[in-house]
Design an enzyme around this catalytic site. Structure first.
Site, PDB file in Angstrom:
ATOM      1  N   SER A 139       0.863  -1.189   0.000  1.00 12.67           N
ATOM      2  CA  SER A 139       0.000   0.000   0.000  1.00 12.67           C
ATOM      3  C   SER A 139       0.896   1.234   0.000  1.00 12.67           C
ATOM      4  CB  SER A 139      -0.845  -0.005   1.282  1.00 12.67           C
ATOM      5  OG  SER A 139      -1.500   1.238   1.459  1.00 12.67           O
ATOM      6  N   TYR A 152      -2.491  -1.195  10.348  1.00 12.58           N
ATOM      7  CA  TYR A 152      -2.398  -1.309   8.885  1.00 12.58           C
ATOM      8  C   TYR A 152      -1.044  -0.784   8.394  1.00 12.58           C
ATOM      9  CZ  TYR A 152      -4.109  -1.044   4.020  1.00 12.58           C
ATOM     10  OH  TYR A 152      -4.286  -1.201   2.664  1.00 12.58           O
TER      11      TYR A 152
HETATM   12  P1  NAD Z   1     -11.470  -6.091  -0.288  1.00 11.20           P
HETATM   13  O1  NAD Z   1     -12.098  -6.023   1.058  1.00 11.20           O
HETATM   14  O2  NAD Z   1     -12.302  -5.843  -1.495  1.00 11.20           O
HETATM   15  O3  NAD Z   1     -10.760  -7.470  -0.495  1.00 11.20           O
HETATM   16  C1  NAD Z   1     -10.045  -8.111   0.522  1.00 11.20           C
HETATM   17  C2  NAD Z   1     -10.003  -9.568   0.204  1.00 11.20           C
HETATM   18  O4  NAD Z   1      -9.355 -10.249   1.270  1.00 11.20           O
HETATM   19  C3  NAD Z   1     -11.410 -10.178   0.073  1.00 11.20           C
HETATM   20  O5  NAD Z   1     -11.410 -11.125  -0.965  1.00 11.20           O
HETATM   21  C4  NAD Z   1     -11.605 -10.832   1.425  1.00 11.20           C
HETATM   22  O6  NAD Z   1     -12.505 -11.908   1.356  1.00 11.20           O
HETATM   23  C5  NAD Z   1     -10.182 -11.293   1.685  1.00 11.20           C
HETATM   24  N1  NAD Z   1      -9.939 -11.631   3.087  1.00 11.20           N
HETATM   25  C6  NAD Z   1     -10.192 -10.868   4.186  1.00 11.20           C
HETATM   26  N2  NAD Z   1      -9.883 -11.563   5.295  1.00 11.20           N
HETATM   27  C7  NAD Z   1      -9.435 -12.775   4.879  1.00 11.20           C
HETATM   28  C8  NAD Z   1      -8.975 -13.929   5.548  1.00 11.20           C
HETATM   29  N3  NAD Z   1      -8.929 -13.989   6.872  1.00 11.20           N
HETATM   30  N4  NAD Z   1      -8.608 -14.982   4.803  1.00 11.20           N
HETATM   31  C9  NAD Z   1      -8.680 -14.956   3.464  1.00 11.20           C
HETATM   32  N5  NAD Z   1      -9.092 -13.889   2.765  1.00 11.20           N
HETATM   33  C10 NAD Z   1      -9.462 -12.814   3.477  1.00 11.20           C
HETATM   34  O7  NAD Z   1     -10.227  -5.095  -0.216  1.00 11.20           O
HETATM   35  P2  NAD Z   1      -9.206  -4.570  -1.337  1.00 11.20           P
HETATM   36  O8  NAD Z   1      -9.274  -3.098  -1.299  1.00 11.20           O
HETATM   37  O9  NAD Z   1      -9.384  -5.282  -2.603  1.00 11.20           O
HETATM   38  O10 NAD Z   1      -7.827  -4.972  -0.659  1.00 11.20           O
HETATM   39  C11 NAD Z   1      -6.963  -5.948  -1.171  1.00 11.20           C
HETATM   40  C12 NAD Z   1      -5.545  -5.646  -0.747  1.00 11.20           C
HETATM   41  O11 NAD Z   1      -5.145  -4.395  -1.307  1.00 11.20           O
HETATM   42  C13 NAD Z   1      -5.371  -5.529   0.773  1.00 11.20           C
HETATM   43  O12 NAD Z   1      -4.150  -6.107   1.165  1.00 11.20           O
HETATM   44  C14 NAD Z   1      -5.336  -4.025   0.977  1.00 11.20           C
HETATM   45  O13 NAD Z   1      -4.640  -3.667   2.133  1.00 11.20           O
HETATM   46  C15 NAD Z   1      -4.621  -3.584  -0.282  1.00 11.20           C
HETATM   47  N6  NAD Z   1      -4.813  -2.172  -0.620  1.00 11.20           N
HETATM   48  C16 NAD Z   1      -6.054  -1.698  -0.927  1.00 11.20           C
HETATM   49  C17 NAD Z   1      -6.191  -0.346  -1.241  1.00 11.20           C
HETATM   50  C18 NAD Z   1      -7.516   0.244  -1.614  1.00 11.20           C
HETATM   51  O14 NAD Z   1      -7.600   1.463  -1.735  1.00 11.20           O
HETATM   52  N7  NAD Z   1      -8.557  -0.535  -1.841  1.00 11.20           N
HETATM   53  C19 NAD Z   1      -5.089   0.495  -1.222  1.00 11.20           C
HETATM   54  C20 NAD Z   1      -3.863  -0.026  -0.881  1.00 11.20           C
HETATM   55  C21 NAD Z   1      -3.728  -1.354  -0.587  1.00 11.20           C
END
Ligand code: NAD
Length: 257
Positions: A139, A152
């Site tokens: 991130s 986080y």
């Molecule tokens: P999201 O909530 O849409 O997806 C998260 C995924 O992780 C989902 O498929 C969920 O089911 C899964 N998950 C959660 N807990 C779990 C567990 N215990 N076991 C297995 N799977 C699990 O979120 P996202 O925004 O797509 O985030 C995905 C990644 O990207 C994360 O690591 C997040 O920190 C990172 N990220 C997101 C953003 C953003 O702006 N959306 C920015 C930077 C980084």
């Protein structure tokens, strides 16, 4: 770019960025293992629809990334793991003094320790085959900080460090490890932060998006899951064979500020 004959495991991929990454890998011909902690008919249906859309093999394997043994079982059950994308992640927003210990523990387990377990399980076969790609979805918060996101930010800085160590331990073996650092992407994870952030800052939804989230993203645009998928595909390509142990930001200029 073709990943025909390769198998990719993407953790946390029934939603958001993980699903976007899985789609782009499948589009480029990779067989894909989707994952989350749930085991619903719709999870398996998602795998089926991806398989028929792109003509590749897609399986859904339920495994809880908060549990080390589940992380290692995911890699074992996948059979082959040429490309590992550590993406599963959760968020919780609160000041340090009020931050619930169980939320801290869950974020560190899912956002950081899961990558240790899956990587440890996947590396021996990658080294043996002389080819492998590990991509950690970190991130902008792996490179910088925001208030109220202590767990986080700690986990994401941790995964950037873990990325570097993985790269050093695999250098010269045909295996690379890099971290992708997205800015804000409008996924369910970000949607879920909006109410808490509204409360913390006393703002309405549109103001939170404009003044808090995209305030630090100079492009004033969310990154998309397709752009994240394209970045992961690049890191898995031959062109990126000498790119290892580094971060690539997809943040509209956030970390250039
Ligand atoms: P999201 O909530 O849409 O997806 C998260 C995924 O992780 C989902 O498929 C969920 O089911 C899964 N998950 C959660 N807990 C779990 C567990 N215990 N076991 C297995 N799977 C699990 O979120 P996202 O925004 O797509 O985030 C995905 C990644 O990207 C994360 O690591 C997040 O920190 C990172 N990220 C997101 C953003 C953003 O702006 N959306 C920015 C930077 C980084």
């Amino acid at each position: 770019m073709s990943f025909v004959g390769k198998t990719a495991v993407v953790t946390g991929s029934n939603s958001g960025i993980g699903l976007g990454v899985a789609r782009e890998l499948a589009r480029a011909g990779a067989n894909v293992v989707l994952n989350s902690f749930t085991d619903r008919a719709e999870d398996h249906a998602l795998a089926k629809s991806l398989a028929s859309e792109f003509g590749v093999t897609v399986r859904y394997i339920a495994a809880d990334m908060s549990k080390g043994a589940d992380c290692r079982r995911l890699i074992a059950d996948a059979g082959t793991c040429d490309i590992l994308v550590n993406n599963a992640g959760i968020q919780f927003v609160a000041p340090i003094d009020d931050f619930p210990t169980e939320k801290w523990d869950a974020i560190i387990a899912i956002n950081l320790s899961s990558a240790f377990h899956t990587t440890a399980a996947a590396l021996p076969a990658m080294r043996k085959r002389g080819w492998g790609r590990v991509v950690n979805i970190a991130s902008a918060h792996g490179l910088t900080a925001s208030p109220f996101k202590s767990a986080y930010v700690a986990a994401k800085h941790g995964i950037v460090g873990f990325t570097k160590v993985t790269a050093l331990e695999t250098a010269g073996k045909g295996v690379t490890c890099n971290a992708v650092c997205p800015g804000y992407v409008l996924t369910p994870l970000v949607e879920a932060q909006i109410p808490d952030t509204m409360k913390e800052y006393g703002m309405d939804r549109e103001t939170v998006i404009r003044e808090v989230m995209l305030a630090r993203q100079p492009s004033k645009e969310f990154a998309t899951v397709e752009q994240l998928g394209g970045t992961v595909n690049f890191l898995c390509s031959d062109a990126a064979a000498q790119i290892t142990g580094t971060t690539i930001s997809v943040d509209g200029g956030w970390t250039a500020l």
